[in-house]
Design a protein around this motif. Structure first.
Motif, PDB file in Angstrom:
ATOM      1  N   VAL A  22       0.846  -1.206   0.000  1.00  0.00           N
ATOM      2  CA  VAL A  22       0.000   0.000   0.000  1.00  0.00           C
ATOM      3  C   VAL A  22       0.875   1.249   0.000  1.00  0.00           C
ATOM      4  CG1 VAL A  22      -1.673   1.296   1.403  1.00  0.00           C
ATOM      5  CG2 VAL A  22      -1.940  -1.171   1.111  1.00  0.00           C
ATOM      6  N   LYS A  23       1.991   1.172   0.721  1.00  0.00           N
ATOM      7  CA  LYS A  23       2.910   2.305   0.772  1.00  0.00           C
ATOM      8  C   LYS A  23       3.591   2.486  -0.592  1.00  0.00           C
ATOM      9  CE  LYS A  23       6.403   4.163   3.870  1.00  0.00           C
ATOM     10  NZ  LYS A  23       7.321   3.828   4.960  1.00  0.00           N
ATOM     11  N   LYS A  24       4.065   1.353  -1.144  1.00  0.00           N
ATOM     12  CA  LYS A  24       4.822   1.430  -2.410  1.00  0.00           C
ATOM     13  C   LYS A  24       3.944   1.874  -3.583  1.00  0.00           C
ATOM     14  CE  LYS A  24       7.944  -2.332  -1.308  1.00  0.00           C
ATOM     15  NZ  LYS A  24       7.737  -3.767  -1.359  1.00  0.00           N
ATOM     16  N   VAL A  73      -5.731  -1.520   5.831  1.00  0.00           N
ATOM     17  CA  VAL A  73      -5.788  -1.623   4.372  1.00  0.00           C
ATOM     18  C   VAL A  73      -4.646  -2.531   3.939  1.00  0.00           C
ATOM     19  CG1 VAL A  73      -5.843  -0.349   2.188  1.00  0.00           C
ATOM     20  CG2 VAL A  73      -6.620   0.767   4.305  1.00  0.00           C
ATOM     21  N   GLY A  74      -4.977  -3.706   3.430  1.00  0.00           N
ATOM     22  CA  GLY A  74      -3.920  -4.633   3.026  1.00  0.00           C
ATOM     23  C   GLY A  74      -4.477  -6.022   2.783  1.00  0.00           C
ATOM     24  N   ALA A 114     -12.088  -2.526   7.815  1.00  0.00           N
ATOM     25  CA  ALA A 114     -11.210  -3.418   7.036  1.00  0.00           C
ATOM     26  C   ALA A 114     -11.394  -3.153   5.545  1.00  0.00           C
ATOM     27  CB  ALA A 114     -11.551  -4.875   7.355  1.00  0.00           C
ATOM     28  N   LEU A 115     -10.292  -2.887   4.870  1.00  0.00           N
ATOM     29  CA  LEU A 115     -10.320  -2.665   3.420  1.00  0.00           C
ATOM     30  C   LEU A 115      -9.339  -3.635   2.765  1.00  0.00           C
ATOM     31  CD1 LEU A 115     -10.958   0.242   4.854  1.00  0.00           C
ATOM     32  CD2 LEU A 115     -10.684   1.121   2.538  1.00  0.00           C
ATOM     33  N   PRO A 116      -9.830  -4.778   2.261  1.00  0.00           N
ATOM     34  CA  PRO A 116      -8.904  -5.775   1.705  1.00  0.00           C
ATOM     35  C   PRO A 116      -8.331  -5.354   0.344  1.00  0.00           C
ATOM     36  CG  PRO A 116     -11.184  -6.521   1.513  1.00  0.00           C
ATOM     37  CD  PRO A 116     -11.229  -5.231   2.274  1.00  0.00           C
ATOM     38  N   THR A 117      -7.041  -5.651   0.153  1.00  0.00           N
ATOM     39  CA  THR A 117      -6.385  -5.387  -1.136  1.00  0.00           C
ATOM     40  C   THR A 117      -6.137  -6.677  -1.907  1.00  0.00           C
ATOM     41  OG1 THR A 117      -4.225  -5.474  -0.067  1.00  0.00           O
ATOM     42  CG2 THR A 117      -5.226  -3.295  -0.314  1.00  0.00           C
TER      43      THR A 117
END
Ligand SMILES: [Fe+2]
Length: 353
Positions: A22-24, A73-74, A114-117
């Motif tokens: 998420v950061k990248k 988020v992940g 919760a936000l699934p990636t």
């Protein structure tokens, strides 16, 4: 995803827990813009199959910053670690206290979104947090009815940049969860309806999304299918793939999705005679001519997606059999359509060497 800003409690102090990806990918900046009206602290990077010491770091970070809400988020690991942290931050003690039931979760913790990636774990719709103890190799859930996320945003756009391997492995985990829920001993009318739809969506969309990672319709169907599977298995429980997958995966350090993918065809064959009617129903739903053909298609799908047939390359040896036997008798094993004696579990493990 933009709706997040309107769904958080007013004035919340937010702990935003995100995966490295998420950061990248630049998503973190976008999230920070969405959360601009909230005081926000960021915790980045939780390793796969969240190890207890890392969850304790997250809990300590949340306590030091006196946060009142967590937004995660992940992938499944980030979401599971954050779910446990949301429950435990307001309490005393370490995550190990709750993992080993020295203490009990009394009730609702912090607000948790919760936000699934990835389209796979379904943890956005369940009250479970699956964690692992690197000292004992035990992997299991902390679970409490109050741990259902307060908010789940299942936005397929968040999965667009999910890489090929993870898309395949988490997708096969979702397919496993949907099938195990449908054939579970504890299935009910509602869980079966959700699981049947989940199998239908995932069975059609997974080959498409793995052939073309940019297929947005397939990404949407995977996200919906994964969520529907989770809503189903939160009621029905899972089965022997998950029962065996946890101790094997934690001992050999095989990521959860891949571990389920390796086990799914083998366990389906062992279950087939005990749930043939249910497999025929799923087959009909997926335009397959009967349960046998449905199982063959799943075997082929796993081969096409380069899923190994065994755990040889992960160093599986007979030495771990006693550990697997001791730690596989979970709720998942009990909801499997049939029981397995120890001898048959050893047979299955032998076939995976
Ligand atoms: Fe799973």
């Amino acid at each position: 995803m933009e709706k997040l800003r309107d769904c958080l409690p007013k004035g919340a102090k937010v702990l935003l827990a995100v995966g490295n990806h998420v950061k990248k990918s630049g998503l973190l900046e976008r999230l920070m813009r969405i959360l601009a009206d909230f005081e926000t602290v960021v915790f980045c990077g939780i390793r796969a199959e969240p190890p207890l010491p890392e969850v304790d770091e997250l809990i300590g970070f949340g306590r030091r910053n006196a946060v009142s809400a967590i937004v995660a988020v992940g992938g499944g690991s980030v979401l599971d670690a954050a779910k446990a942290a949301a429950a435990i931050i307001p309490l005393d003690g370490t995550v190990g206290d709750y993992f080993y039931q020295r203490k009990a979760i009394p009730g609702k913790g912090l607000f948790f979104a919760a936000l699934p990636t990835t389209a796979g774990t379904g943890t956005e719709a369940t009250p479970n947090s699956v964690l692992s103890d690197p000292d004992t190799d035990i992997k299991k859930s902390i679970r409490h009815d109050s741990m259902f996320p307060d908010l789940a945003i299942v936005d397929p756009e968040l999965t667009y940049s999910c890489p090929a391997d993870l898309t395949a492995h988490s997708g096969l985990d979702a397919l496993t969860q949907a099938i195990e829920s449908y054939i579970s001993r504890n299935a009910n009318t509602v869980s079966k309806a959700l699981a049947a739809r989940a199998v239908q969506l995932i069975f059609a969309a997974l080959p498409k999304v793995c052939a073309d990672l940019n297929d947005k319709n397939a990404r949407r169907d995977m996200a919906e299918g994964s969520m529907a599977a989770a809503l189903a298995f939160a009621q029905s429980g899972l089965g022997a793939v998950h029962g065996l997958g946890h101790p094997i995966g934690s001992k050999l350090h095989v990521p959860h999705g891949l571990c389920c993918a390796i086990l799914l065809p083998k366990i389906l064959r062992r279950n087939q005679d005990y749930c043939s009617e249910a497999l025929d129903e799923l087959a009909l739903n997926c335009s397959c001519a009967g349960g046998e053909f449905f199982v063959e298609k799943i075997e082929k799908l796993c081969r096409d997606l380069n899923i190994p047939a065994d755990f040889r390359k992960f160093g599986m040896e007979r030495e771990i059999f006693p550990f697997v036997l001791k730690n596989c008798r979970s709720g998942s094993m009990r909801s499997n359509p049939r029981s397995f004696e120890d001898g048959e579990i050893i047979e299955i493990l032998e076939s995976l060497l």
